[in-house]
Structures are given as C-alpha cells and as structure tokens.
Scaffold this motif. Sequence first.
Motif, short mmCIF file in Angstrom:
data_model
loop_
_atom_site.label_atom_id
_atom_site.label_comp_id
_atom_site.label_asym_id
_atom_site.label_seq_id
_atom_site.Cartn_x
_atom_site.Cartn_y
_atom_site.Cartn_z
N LYS A 249 0.93 -1.05 -0.08
CA LYS A 249 0.02 -0.10 0.04
C LYS A 249 0.94 1.21 0.19
O LYS A 249 1.85 1.37 0.91
N ALA A 250 0.64 2.36 -0.98
CA ALA A 250 1.34 3.44 -0.90
C ALA A 250 1.10 4.27 0.15
O ALA A 250 -0.19 3.93 0.69
N SER A 251 1.99 4.79 0.79
CA SER A 251 1.74 5.57 2.18
C SER A 251 1.07 6.88 1.80
O SER A 251 0.98 7.54 0.72
N LYS A 252 0.24 7.13 3.00
CA LYS A 252 -0.45 8.21 2.89
C LYS A 252 0.10 9.27 4.07
O LYS A 252 1.05 8.88 4.78
N PRO A 253 0.00 10.80 3.90
CA PRO A 253 0.55 11.61 4.69
C PRO A 253 0.25 11.30 5.93
O PRO A 253 -0.51 11.04 6.86
N GLY A 254 1.60 11.32 6.89
CA GLY A 254 1.43 11.05 8.43
C GLY A 254 1.37 9.61 8.86
O GLY A 254 1.61 9.38 9.88
N GLU A 255 1.61 8.66 8.01
CA GLU A 255 1.47 7.31 8.24
C GLU A 255 3.07 6.79 8.18
O GLU A 255 3.72 7.10 7.23
N PRO A 256 3.33 5.75 8.97
CA PRO A 256 4.73 5.39 8.85
C PRO A 256 4.93 4.57 7.67
O PRO A 256 3.89 3.84 7.21
N PHE A 257 5.99 4.45 7.10
CA PHE A 257 6.42 3.88 5.59
C PHE A 257 7.97 3.47 5.68
O PHE A 257 8.77 3.82 6.43
N TRP A 258 7.80 2.56 4.37
CA TRP A 258 9.38 1.91 4.08
C TRP A 258 9.38 1.93 2.85
O TRP A 258 8.44 1.97 1.93
N GLU A 259 10.71 2.22 2.20
CA GLU A 259 10.88 2.34 1.14
C GLU A 259 10.78 1.00 0.21
O GLU A 259 11.05 -0.09 0.72
N SER A 260 10.42 1.04 -0.93
CA SER A 260 10.19 -0.06 -1.66
C SER A 260 10.29 0.27 -3.47
O SER A 260 10.52 1.47 -3.65
N PRO A 261 10.53 -0.84 -4.27
CA PRO A 261 10.83 -0.44 -5.60
C PRO A 261 9.49 0.19 -6.12
O PRO A 261 9.46 0.75 -7.20
N TRP A 262 8.43 0.31 -5.55
CA TRP A 262 7.18 0.86 -5.79
C TRP A 262 6.88 2.10 -5.29
O TRP A 262 5.75 2.81 -5.37
N GLY A 263 7.82 2.59 -4.40
CA GLY A 263 7.55 3.84 -3.91
C GLY A 263 7.44 3.56 -2.18
O GLY A 263 7.17 2.39 -1.69
N PRO A 264 7.25 4.59 -1.36
CA PRO A 264 7.16 4.40 -0.04
C PRO A 264 5.80 3.92 0.25
O PRO A 264 4.80 4.41 -0.20
#
Length: 565
Positions: A249-264
């Motif tokens: 799932k692509a990250s939304k503003p304010g959410e924790p995220f990890w980098e991936s080949p498809w984006g954060p």
Amino acid sequence: MAQATALLRYSFFLSPSASHSLYLARRQYPLSSSLLLKRKTKPQISASSPSSMSNVASTDAAALTVFHLHNTLTKRKEPFRPTLEGKVGMYVCGITAYDLSHIGHARVSVVFDVLYRYLKHLKYEVIYVRNFTDVDDKIIARANELGEDPLTLSNRYCTEFQSDMAHLHCLTPTVEPRVSTHMSQIIHMIKQILVNGFAYSIDGDVYFSVDKYPSYGQLSGRRLEDNQPGQRVAVDSRKKNPADFALWKASKPGEPFWESPWGPGRPGWHIECSAMSATYLGYSFDIHGGGMDLVFPHHENEIAQSCAACKESNVSYWVHNGFVDVGSEKMSKSLGNFVTIRQVIDVYHPLALRLFLIGTHYRSTISYSIAQLEIASDRLYYIYQTICDCDNSLNQFNGENLKDHVPKYIVDCIKKFRFDFEKSLADDLHTPIALASFSEPLKIINDLLHTRKGKKEHMRMESLMLLGNEIKDGLHILGLKPCSFSEALFQLREKALKRAELTEEQVLQKIEERSSARKAKLYEKSDVIRKELAAVGITLMDGADETSWRPAVPLHLQEQLPSAP
C-alpha cells in the motif's frame, strides 16, 4: 456425538470440588470417556493381586495411538504425518497489536499451545512460529486517537499480550516475528509474485490478481462470484477484479512507511504471514493455524500469494479453532462485545480461564459466561486440593520403605487413564474427554486419603505416589500444572474472596458467628449465615474440630447449570 460431548463436558465440570471433608458428597459422572470412545474395558480387579510399578511405567499409551488432526483444506480428520520425520513446523497467526487482547485471542493461543505441548509430548522437535502484526490500519488509527507513534503503541500491546500468555501458561513460541522487522523479506516475496505474473502495480500500490490463480477459494470453498465488493475493504476502481487484494500500500501523509521498488509504503495484511512463515519454515511446512475467522480472506489469500511466489509452496494441515460467543454473537473488538483476558484474570485464576477454554473441543463454538468460569474455577480447585492433599500425605511419609508393587486395580486405573487420555488427544485434540479421564484417578486418590477403607488399603502410599504422578503428567501436557499446587489454591481462594467482595477476616468472623449460633442452638440463624456465604460463592465445611471454607459456584449460578441426566 455433539450432544454426548456436551454432556461429557458438563459431567466433568459439574461435580462439586469438595476438599477432603466433603469430597464424598460430589456428584458421580454419569457419562464417562469410555462410553464416548465406544470400546470395551476390562473390569477393575480389587486390591488382592499386586502388580509391579515397573510394569505400569512401561505402558506407553501414546505409542498405541495415531494422531489425527482435522484439516480445513480437505474438510476431514487425517493421520498426522510431518514432512520431515520427527520434526514439525507450525505457524500460527498472532494478534494485531492495538489493544489489550480478549478471550477470543486467548482461545487461539491456548488451543495451539495444547497442540504444541502435545507434539512435544509425542517427541517431535517443533519449530513454532507465531507472529505479531505491528503495522496495520487499526494500529495507525488507534495511535492517531492517542497521539502516539504507531510502532510504540503496537510494541506496548505486544508486551501486554506476552504477559497475558505467561499467566495462561502458554509456552513461548520458538520465534515471534514482527512485520516491522521483516520488510526486506516481504518486499522480496512481492517482487517474486510480480515476476511470476500474479500481481500488478498501480500508483505505488501492488495488487494480487485473483484471476491469475484458478485455485483461489480452495480453502474456504467460496467462489469469486460469491464475494460482494465493499464488504471487507473499500471498493477501488483501479483494481482489475474487485476481489484483488493489496500486497503493498502506498503511504498516506502522516503514516509510517518503508521504501520499496514501488515507492514508500507498507505491506498489506495477508502478505506478511506468507513472508514470515517462508522465512522461518520454508515454503512447505506442516501446520498453519488460527481462528476460524481467518479462513477467508486471510488464509485463502495466503495460499494464493505463497503459491504465486513459489509453485512448490504447500501447507500440509490447515487447522482452525472455533469462535468464542457472547450470547449469540462472535466476540470481537469490532462488535464491541469483547472481554479482555486482563478483565477475566483479575477475578479468576488464569488457569481457570485456560480450563474453561479447553473444556470444549477446539473446533466447536464456545459460549462465554460467568457461570462457566465459576464451574471451571470450582473444578480446578478440586483437582489442586486433591493433589495437594496427596503430596502432603506423601511428604509426611517421607517416601521411606516404598515397595515396588501396587494393587492390580491401581494398575488398571492408571492404564485406563493413560489410554483414555492419549486416545482423546490423538483424536484431533479432544481435550474435553482428556479432562474427563482425570475423574477416576482423582476419586481413588480421595478414597485412599479420606475414607476408613482407603486408609487401610494395602500399599496405599505407593498407590498415591503413582496416581498423583499420573495426574501431574496429564496436567502438564494440558498446560494446567501450576508451579505450586498450594500456592495455586491460595490464589483461587483470594480470587473467590475478591468476587464475593469479602476479606478472609470477614469470612472467619461469619464462621465464628455461625459457631456461636450453633452452640446456642440457634439453628435458623446458623443456616442463614451459611446461605449468605453460599450465595456469594463461599462454602462452609464442618470438620470434627473446626469449620473451614472453600470457593464454590454461587447459588444463583448453580441454578443455571444443566441437571445431570
């Protein structure tokens, strides 16, 4: 069979757990485990011909039975044959850590803890993996409500869950992986699914294409056309099929995220278990477990994505436990009808909750009620009091001059107990029947301890030692053996006082008032005091020299119990 099992469960729990002075008043069990097993047993022989204790010890009931486990995938019980001889890999879906866990979660953990213990009892080397979902929509939403970092919140509730499990005597799994520490494995698996043509990416999201996997629905029996868009997740018009599910799932503003080949972003719910089970057990392993509510979509999606990542992927046995109901509804946080483990063990002994949970076969629905917890607590007190009395007698004897023979009827009792106990667990973990098998050896121990005839029995101490050890071994396999029986009895009494809203001093004062009334022949007043205490779960026991008390099922709850047939 369902009716017989229910009767057996009640016949096990309903006997009043009287201590040494009142145990003779306990009800007899009208339906024994041997009836349900439908096998003939030899009649017991009285204590005339002694038999060697070594002969008893050499009886290996486990070797005489074949373990059968119900497989959700095939819809039948199957002989358990692990992929590697002597070794078992087991993965169980754990909690989503955003709140205190309820007793529905406790049931999953206790069920698979019993399975874990039983497999170890069968001498298997077990790798038991139970995950934590510490990255999830629910966690993020709860953290936002509290103004807290999502990973800090989930870490706190993971710790709380582990504390609850320790109280319930659940063994620590071999590995307890968390989503947040396995991102590289998750991303690698998603890459493999994409390479194999089973997924597609859109604007930073990655979806699994169910149309590419013809076997989708094999676990649950559901067809794609049965799935209604929007029932479980929001409708996304970008999907090729409404049933397609998110791998990333692509990250939304304010959410924790990890980098991936498809984006954060962050992983979807289902992919995490496929990646972590493959990491620790490989793509093919023996047992995958969880609650019945996970059959669809979670486990269905796990099968699809695991097979898409590796065509050799296979789980031999899919095992699912039934729901815990409150009234007629499944207990769940989403319905708001849940009772936390912490709430229950605040007023009941944790092992009384464990006994309640295994008092019903794991695949059946279990109905939560205070009456059932009281029954379980009462039964637990009886078992522990019996073993404590047995140990005290043996300690006074100091184990000196014990002979190496016991009466034939003791040997027969132990052999039957072992057979019934092992047979029931080998039959798809039928714990209610395993619990019922304790009844006869417990009764004989009490006979030997407290009846005039029993106290004169030949080789009495040897018999007590063997019977007591058998009970302890069985309790250990079921996870019901406390570190100290005397301490557990003290805790059960303390919990009973808390439920009754009384102190020990207040109960003793009532006992003194009642004794004074009896001496003054004010028997009506004496009866009123006894009934007042019985109403709140305190039973008085009149001995030769004094009156003592023990916990019991409160009178108003006894009226809710089914009558013995």
